[in-house]
Design a protein around this motif. Structure first.
Motif, PDB file in Angstrom:
ATOM      1  N   GLU A  63      36.464 -16.885  76.928  1.00 54.73           N
ATOM      2  CA  GLU A  63      35.612 -15.934  76.233  1.00 54.73           C
ATOM      3  C   GLU A  63      36.265 -14.555  76.203  1.00 54.73           C
ATOM      4  N   PRO A  65      32.098  -8.236  76.159  1.00 59.86           N
ATOM      5  CA  PRO A  65      32.161  -7.671  77.510  1.00 59.86           C
ATOM      6  C   PRO A  65      32.045  -6.142  77.447  1.00 59.86           C
ATOM      7  N   SER A  91      39.061 -16.080  81.518  1.00 60.64           N
ATOM      8  CA  SER A  91      38.193 -16.990  80.775  1.00 60.64           C
ATOM      9  C   SER A  91      38.495 -16.956  79.281  1.00 60.64           C
ATOM     10  N   LYS A 116      24.029  -6.439  75.675  1.00 67.39           N
ATOM     11  CA  LYS A 116      22.846  -7.081  75.103  1.00 67.39           C
ATOM     12  C   LYS A 116      22.218  -6.206  74.040  1.00 67.39           C
ATOM     13  N   GLN A 141      31.811  -4.275  89.371  1.00 62.01           N
ATOM     14  CA  GLN A 141      31.376  -5.617  89.809  1.00 62.01           C
ATOM     15  C   GLN A 141      29.994  -5.804  89.217  1.00 62.01           C
ATOM     16  N   THR A 166      26.688  -7.788  88.645  1.00 66.46           N
ATOM     17  CA  THR A 166      25.956  -8.922  89.198  1.00 66.46           C
ATOM     18  C   THR A 166      24.579  -9.056  88.575  1.00 66.46           C
ATOM     19  N   LYS A 167      24.059  -7.949  88.062  1.00 68.52           N
ATOM     20  CA  LYS A 167      22.732  -8.096  87.460  1.00 68.52           C
ATOM     21  C   LYS A 167      22.626  -7.321  86.152  1.00 68.52           C
ATOM     22  N   ASP A 198      23.867  -7.827  80.184  1.00 68.98           N
ATOM     23  CA  ASP A 198      23.273  -8.949  80.914  1.00 68.98           C
ATOM     24  C   ASP A 198      24.047  -9.135  82.224  1.00 68.98           C
ATOM     25  N   LYS A 199      23.672 -10.139  82.986  1.00 68.93           N
ATOM     26  CA  LYS A 199      24.266 -10.197  84.315  1.00 68.93           C
ATOM     27  C   LYS A 199      25.722 -10.661  84.307  1.00 68.93           C
ATOM     28  N   LYS A 200      26.178 -11.130  83.156  1.00 69.04           N
ATOM     29  CA  LYS A 200      27.592 -11.472  83.049  1.00 69.04           C
ATOM     30  C   LYS A 200      28.414 -10.294  82.533  1.00 69.04           C
ATOM     31  N   GLY A 201      27.764  -9.158  82.354  1.00 71.26           N
ATOM     32  CA  GLY A 201      28.499  -7.988  81.900  1.00 71.26           C
ATOM     33  C   GLY A 201      28.695  -7.931  80.398  1.00 71.26           C
ATOM     34  N   ARG A 202      27.872  -8.683  79.666  1.00 74.50           N
ATOM     35  CA  ARG A 202      27.999  -8.633  78.211  1.00 74.50           C
ATOM     36  C   ARG A 202      26.952  -7.702  77.629  1.00 74.50           C
TER      37      ARG A 202
END
Ligand SMILES: Cc1cc2nc3c(=O)[nH]c(=O)nc-3n(C[C@H](O)[C@H](O)[C@H](O)COP(=O)(O)OP(=O)(O)OC[C@H]3O[C@@H](n4cnc5c(N)ncnc54)[C@H](O)[C@@H]3O)c2cc1C
Ligand code: SF4
Ligand code: SF4
Ligand code: SF4
Lengths: 445, 291, 271, 344
Positions: free
Chosen positions: C243, A63, C241, A383, A352, A354-355, A377-381
């Protein structure tokens, strides 16, 4: 330091090695290796023995908030620099715009890092060279005033970082979107008072340095790169890089402009601009933007202009000393402006995500330009992450300077490694390299 | 005991220590040494009283304080002996002290063995390992007041022969012992090379010279020993009202404040330092968790 | 009080400060404690490359502070040398005690993969290793956790050493210090994943005092009293979560052998 | 007992005057859901309505960490470091916390007084305030919902001010100078209002009945499955005991200084939820497992404090409210004792 018996001759001709296993009084583990035939230098390397920590790789898939908590651990001397640069890149990647107050507080935190880092470098690491001591402890016995001025500067730098960032090494309080807790008005006022009280000590470094001349052997014309201050003054945040040849580029383009390569002898990568080595750091900043300084720093800069030789890396010490004076005043000013319309309860903007996106951020760390690119990435991880540190940028030109220094000495007929060695160390130290930093540079393939 | 209260009343700060000088130290075993101390202040030296089973805290400034049972005769004026095992931070430093050094002492603390109740009875003392330290004090008390007690048996046990505390001292008493109706049993459990008795305390009950019906029992050793001993004693007809043991717990204050030595359950909450460390058969068997 | 064995209070204890792979923050912290000049008077720094040219490697010392994790073969060689020449060896800081942030991806990627990501095909002369705490390779006499360690703990250690002993270790979590500091609990109040309950105390809940959840930089509470399973259960109930929980626990705890089994117990129903 | 009345507005004035006597501490809102006793800077920040503070009031008499002695190893001397006799005034203490202070007194003052605690307690002023319970409160079943000693003044909320009970000579002296000025006579309406308040309050407790049998059931059900089930969740963080107003455990340490000669002997709050609480030399632990430690607290808190005729637990609800693992002390006790209801 020892004359290495191991190193093999690179040519059939007799070459004499000068080798320093572990340069003392720098941040990190590095050595110097120079091979010469009595006249010319064949090899001049800064060997970096620092183990790899793979920051760009270990943060992959993590994250983004956790990753920005880990980035400052790249380096302790400029933890705040890494924190802020990383956070800015992350914010750009996710499209978050911090408030003006957040940006000001970050700049103040960053200034704390500058003052502390410069003070540590000048007073603890560099001065013992000039004054002829192996370390600050023995220097302090004979020159207590110099050391105590240095400690006072370090303390104020540390206090700024502790009050804003939670501690002076690895500040956890600077977050994406703002701060966990803002400093109280009382604390800011306290800092301001401390800063005012320290103005005289801030000039101590300059006073100590003026009696020492730069060594002419390392004089050479060179390219300087520095970040243009965002507000036309003199500071470490901005969006455009200037070069001393007049060229400019936006920070987003740094990967195109600054080329990196892996070299044999170390875990660090080396950088070039327009295929040439270049300099970055306090001297480059001063050369390119010193004209924007005002007040006492400007006066002193003008007065000692001959100590600020753009062609001599040893002037970097002097430029750092001027910066201390400048930043002490600038910190006062920032606090003053902050207090004018301070919102001590301003909430942190919670990210927040989102993308997916990519963000690039560059700042001037105490040692020079620091660049971060972060993709999420869009999950906030995370890349992808790419970090180029100032030490990686100036390593090639530092190696050139070591060559110049050695050749200069050889020409004067000095061949004794015991005399040349310490001089080379001093040159290295004037760059204030940060070796633990330099090893995490990469390009995501 | 009352003596401790008297002393503490006179003192302003219950945590303050009195200076004692280390006069002599002897090796008792590889890990245990015997230390002889005397109070520096003659006033305290003359008035300091304690009973068998009580303990003091020894303070080594900079390291901390530890509770240690007094193992000498309650008769000696101003002198007292401690038998200390090298077990950790503080005790290892105590072992390094040279005679002449000063240490801080607080105490005596704890209830001690109820010697008045023991009077006119036979005595059975059962020690395992370091448990000999407090029981030596009981034993010496009984010798000092020989006419108050009937027959005495002392069982001193340890894992290995060289861990038998006060072995030589007890051996040296052999001759007097026969004359004085004292039975001395020294036994080891895990040392095949030991020249002497082997086996646990319970295996040597045939050498006991006391009358179970009219005997007081004092025991000190690891809690695991107590369970077996209780069964054995009850089976042999010993009076449960006269069976006493001492307990060990972590202690920081010795006066029932720091809370570490708390024992018992909701209706029987107690402090090992203040309400103990000596407990009787009924306490032990009715309050869960004591042993 | 006799200070150091065989020294009778006359000689100055010899100290070495060494770094393996790290950010140099622990040394920096040591070098910048407010009483550093008093320390420099009391002990003799035989090796402290960051501060002194009069440094030797290895130097015969009474106490060696070792910062950093073992991440290259050279680190390992140096560590063995240091151990050989030191009476007491202290692991200084998170990297040295638990492997540090550089072991975040332990078990996810091996160092060859990491190397390939950062340096591509290109080879470098030095051989790197999976980052490990120094206790995996040599005997360690004392641990000073923290990223970086706290000043009062460094001072306590040095003073205790001068008294011929070690500090009494802390075996309780940051969470306790947090309440004593009078902080509101951000786990209860905001449901944020704070690692205070499983992290070794000593920082006086520094981050939480700034409203920032603990990331566990002081490492798991020692003596198997870091209850990752119970905390994961709490996090799970708060809707955090798996994760995120796993990544967070692993920043400074990836090297802890208890971690994965305890997480599996909660998330996979294992034992 | 003496009764007086004060208006809401005058209460602020009274607080101002208290500030002149010594350091005044009162409940403040420190975050969304939490309150704590803080030094009063602006009297307007004082919270009169609150359920419980993070830190218990005992810390003003028995601080989290204090230096007992300084020492000099060359002279082998301990130098007492007694606290100053400065007055500390605690305003807004609930009845449960007042009883808890009395349990503290019974441990620290009644026999062999602890000099540090005593100095502070002798120089402390405790002013109580009435409260209304939330679902975590169970002081009523602990029989401490109304106190008659242990305070200097006690403020009972009225629609237009407070009815003040005067508990001690110190209390009288606080009232005397302002008698007739800010403290007025109590009229029958006020008494009526107070009794209405008490009635309403009594009806708000979610637990009712008498818990005197609890400790016996606890002993007869030592192996109750609750302990295992709940201790599994426990984080061993000690928050339950550190926030508890009647926990008293402390540890002592010598902290030497860098000169190799002097140092401090400190004491600081300990908790039986920590591993080292029951640890002795040779690594033997009398409370080896998390279950043992969990069990210990339940026994200790429900044991009898003879001097206050109640258990050490006063039902303030802190150990549940501040438990990060959400362990419900009250519910767990009811489960053991088999108390069904009382939950409205
Ligand atoms: C009533 C009583 C009588 C004792 N009598 C003797 C005796 O006669 N001879 C003897 O050698 N030992 C005795 N002990 C045990 C002795 O107190 C411990 O061995 C000693 O405290 C270990 O301290 P340390 O610092 O060396 O060990 P560490 O393991 O380093 O202990 C650290 C700290 O833990 C605490 N601690 C550890 N073990 C104990 C313990 N058993 N009891 C209380 N606190 C402890 C101490 O506060 C100590 O400072 C007795 C204990 C008690 C309770
Ligand atoms: S709160 Fe956690 S992350 Fe912050 S300093 Fe303490 S241990 Fe480190
Ligand atoms: S033993 Fe535990 S529950 Fe009892 S007072 Fe001490 S800390 Fe509190
Ligand atoms: S507060 Fe809760 S989790 Fe923490 S020790 Fe107490 S019962 Fe366990």
């Amino acid at each position: 330091m020892s004359e290495s018996k191991k190193s093999k001759p690179t040519k059939k001709k007799i070459t004499r090695p000068i080798s320093i296993d572990h340069i003392a009084r720098i941040e990190g583990k590095a050595g110097i290796e120079v091979h010469h035939d009595g006249k010319n230098v064949q090899v001049s390397h800064v060997n970096i023995f620092e183990g790899p920590r793979y920051f760009e790789a270990i943060t992959l898939g993590k994250p983004i908030e956790e990753a920005t908590a880990v980035f400052p651990r790249v380096c302790s001397f400029c933890a705040a620099a890494h924190k802020i640069t990383g956070v800015q890149a992350a914010e750009k990647a996710i499209g978050l715009h911090p408030t003006g107050q957040t940006v000001s507080l970050r700049e103040l935190l960053y200034i704390g890092d500058f003052i502390e880092s410069h003070a540590l470098h000048l007073f603890l690491l560099a001065f013992p060279d000039f004054l002829g001591y192996p370390d600050a402890f023995s220097m302090g016995k004979d020159h207590p005033a110099i050391l105590s001025a240095g400690m006072a500067m370090k303390d104020i730098g540390a206090d700024i970082q502790t009050i804003i960032g939670s501690r002076y090494i690895h500040q956890e309080n600077a977050l994406i979107g703002g701060f966990g807790k803002l400093p109280t008005t009382k604390n800011l006022e306290k800092l301001k008072k401390q800063l005012v009280g320290i103005r005289n000590e801030a000039e101590q470094a300059l006073e100590t340095l003026v009696s020492y001349r730069n060594w002419p052997e390392v004089d050479a014309e060179r390219m300087h790169l520095a970040l243009e201050p965002y507000d036309g003054t003199y500071t470490m945040l901005g969006n455009m890089v200037h070069a001393s040849d007049g060229s400019k580029f936006k920070v987003d383009a740094y990967k195109m402009r600054i080329k990196e390569s892996v070299v044999e002898h170390s875990f660090a990568k080396h950088s070039h601009y327009k295929d040439k080595p270049f300099m970055t750091g306090a001297l480059s900043r001063y050369v390119l933007f010193g004209k924007n300084m005002t007040g006492r720093a400007k006066e002193l800069g003008d007065m000692y202009i001959e100590h600020l030789d753009a062609n001599n890396p040893m002037s970097n010490n002097f430029a750092q000393a001027i910066e201390i004076v400048h930043y002490v005043h600038r910190a006062e000013e920032i606090i003053h402006n902050l207090l004018d319309s301070y919102k001590p309860l301003e909430k942190r903007i919670i990210p927040q995500i989102t993308k997916a996106g990519t963000g690039v951020s560059m700042t001037e760390a105490p040692r020079g330009m620091l660049a971060y690119t972060i993709s999420v990435d869009k999950k906030g991880r995370v890349k992808g992450a790419d970090i180029i540190t100032p030490t990686a940028m100036f390593l090639p030109i530092l190696e050139d300077d070591l060559r110049r220094m050695s050749e200069g000495m050889l020409q004067q007929g000095i061949k004794d490694a015991k005399i040349i060695g310490p001089k080379l160390e001093t040159v290295v130290r004037s760059y204030d390299p940060c070796v633990s930093c330099s090893v995490h540079i990469s390009e995501i393939k | 005991m009352t003596t401790s209260e008297m002393r503490d009343e006179g003192k302003e700060n219950i945590y303050d220590t009195a200076k004692c000088r280390l006069l002599r130290k002897y090796d008792l075993s590889e890990q245990d040494k015997l230390f002889l101390f005397r109070f520096e202040d003659p006033e305290i030296a003359m008035n300091w009283r304690y009973g068998p089973g009580q303990f003091v805290t020894v303070s080594i400034l900079g390291l901390g304080e530890v509770p240690i049972s007094i193992c000498s005769s309650a008769r000696t004026m101003g002198f007292f002996e401690l038998c200390i095992r090298n077990a950790g931070r503080v005790t290892s430093q105590i072992h390094k002290l040279e005679p002449g050094t000063l240490v801080g002492i607080r105490g005596p603390y704890g209830n001690g063995f109820p010697m008045e109740q023991f009077a006119n009875r036979d005595l059975l003392l059962v020690a395992a390992g370091l448990g000999m330290a407090p029981l030596r004090s009981v034993f010496l008390y009984a010798l000092d007041n020989r006419w108050d007690f009937g027959n005495i048996t002392i069982i001193n046990s340890a894992k290995y022969g060289n861990g038998l505390l006060f072995k030589k001292e007890l051996e040296a008493m052999k001759d007097i012992a026969t004359a004085e109706d004292i039975s001395i049993v020294q036994t080891v459990t895990r040392d095949p090379d030991f020249e002497g008795l082997h086996g646990r305390a319970t295996t040597h009950f045939d050498k006991v010279n006391v009358d179970p019906k009219n005997c007081a029992v004092a025991m000190c050793g690891p809690p695991a020993m107590y369970k077996g001993m209780f069964e054995e004693l009850i089976a042999r007809g010993y009076d449960p009202r006269y069976i006493f043991v001492t307990l060990e717990r972590r202690m920081k204050c010795g006066v029932g404040k720091c809370g570490h030595c708390n024992i018992g359950t909701a209706t029987s909450w107690q402090y090992a330092c203040k309400d103990g460390p000596v407990f009787d058969y009924y306490d032990i068997t009715s309050i869960p968790g004591l042993i | 009080m006799g200070v150091i064995d065989g020294c009778a209070g006359d000689c100055r204890p010899r100290v070495g400060v060494y770094a393996l792979t790290s950010c140099y923050g622990c040394q920096l912290k040591l070098a910048t404690v407010s009483k550093i000049m008093e320390i420099a008077d009391t002990v003799s720094f035989e090796s402290f490359y960051m501060l002194s040219s009069a440094s030797k490697m290895p130097a015969d010392v009474d106490v060696a502070f070792v910062e950093g994790s073992v991440s290259t073969e050279k680190d390992l060689e140096e560590l063995f040398e240091i151990r050989k020449h030191s009476r007491i060896l202290v692991a200084l800081g998170a990297c040295s005690v638990n492997g540090g942030v550089q072991s975040w991806s332990e078990g996810e990627m091996n160092h060859d993969q990491l190397h390939a990501i950062v340096y591509g095909e290109e080879k470098i002369g030095m051989k790197s290793l999976q980052a490990t705490p120094i206790s995996k390779h040599v005997e360690v006499d004392y641990y000073l956790p923290g990223c970086p360690p706290e000043e009062d703990e460094i001072m306590y250690f040095i003073s205790a050493f001068l008294f011929g002993t070690f500090p009494e270790p802390k075996d309780y979590p940051v969470c306790a210090e947090c309440r004593l500091a009078g902080n509101p609990c951000i786990l209860i109040e905001r449901g944020e994943p704070c690692l205070g309950p499983v992290t070794t105390a000593g920082c006086k809940a520094r981050c939480i005092t700034f409203n920032v959840p603990c990331i566990g930089c002081r490492g798991p509470v020692p003596h198997n009293t870091a209850w990752f399973d119970s905390l994961a259960m709490t996090f799970k109930e708060k809707g955090i979560s798996e994760e995120l929980v796993r990544h967070r626990f692993r920043i400074f705890g990836a090297h802890n052998p208890d971690l994965e089994p305890m997480l599996d117990k909660i998330y996979k129903g294992g034992k | 007992m003496r009764y007086v009345k004060i208006s809401k507005q005058d209460t602020y004035e009274f607080l101002e005057r208290l500030k002149k006597i010594g350091t005044l501490y009162a409940p403040h809102k420190v975050s969304e859901k939490f309150y704590d006793f803080c030094e009063v800077d602006d009297v307007k920040d004082v919270e009169f309505d609150y359920q419980r503070t993070i830190r218990p009031p005992r810390r003003f008499f028995y601080p989290e960490r204090e230096v007992l002695f300084t020492f000099d190893t060359h002279k082998v001397e301990l130098y007492e470091n007694l606290p100053s006799k400065e007055k500390q005034i605690l305003f807004g203490v609930h009845s449960c916390d007042i009883v808890a202070l009395r349990t503290m007194d019974s441990k620290f003052m009644d026999d062999q007084p602890d000099p540090y605690y005593k100095v502070r307690r002798d120089n402390g002023i405790v002013i109580g305030i009435s409260c209304v319970p939330d679902e975590y409160c169970f002081c009523n079943v602990r029989r401490v919902e109304f106190v008659d000693t242990g305070f200097d003044l006690f403020f009972h909320e009225l629609p237009d001010g407070y009815l003040v009970r005067v508990g001690t000579v110190v209390g009288h002296k606080l009232i005397d100078p302002y008698e007739g000025e800010i403290f007025k006579e109590v009229c029958p309406d006020d008494v009526e209002n107070m009794s209405k308040f008490e009635e309403k309050r009594a009806s708000m407790f979610t637990t009712t009945g008498n818990w005197d049998t609890l400790r016996y059931f606890m002993e007869m059900r030592l192996d109750h499955p609750m302990y295992m089930r709940e201790s599994e969740k426990c984080l061993g963080c000690g928050n339950c005991t550190l926030t508890c107003p009647s926990c008293k455990c402390y540890d002592v340490q010598d902290i030497p200084s860098i000169d190799g000669r002097t140092g401090e002997r400190i004491r600081y709050w300990d908790s039986c939820q920590f591993r080292s609480h029951g640890l002795v030399a040779g690594n033997h632990n009398f409370r080896e497992t998390k279950l043992d430690r969990f069990h210990n607290r339940y026994q200790c808190k429900n044991s009898y404090c003879k001097d206050t005729t109640t258990s050490f637990c006063v039902g303030c609800g802190r150990c549940t409210y501040f438990c990060p693992a959400g362990i419900q002390f009250k519910e767990n006790l009811m489960e053991i004792a088999g108390y069904k209801g009382g939950t409205t």
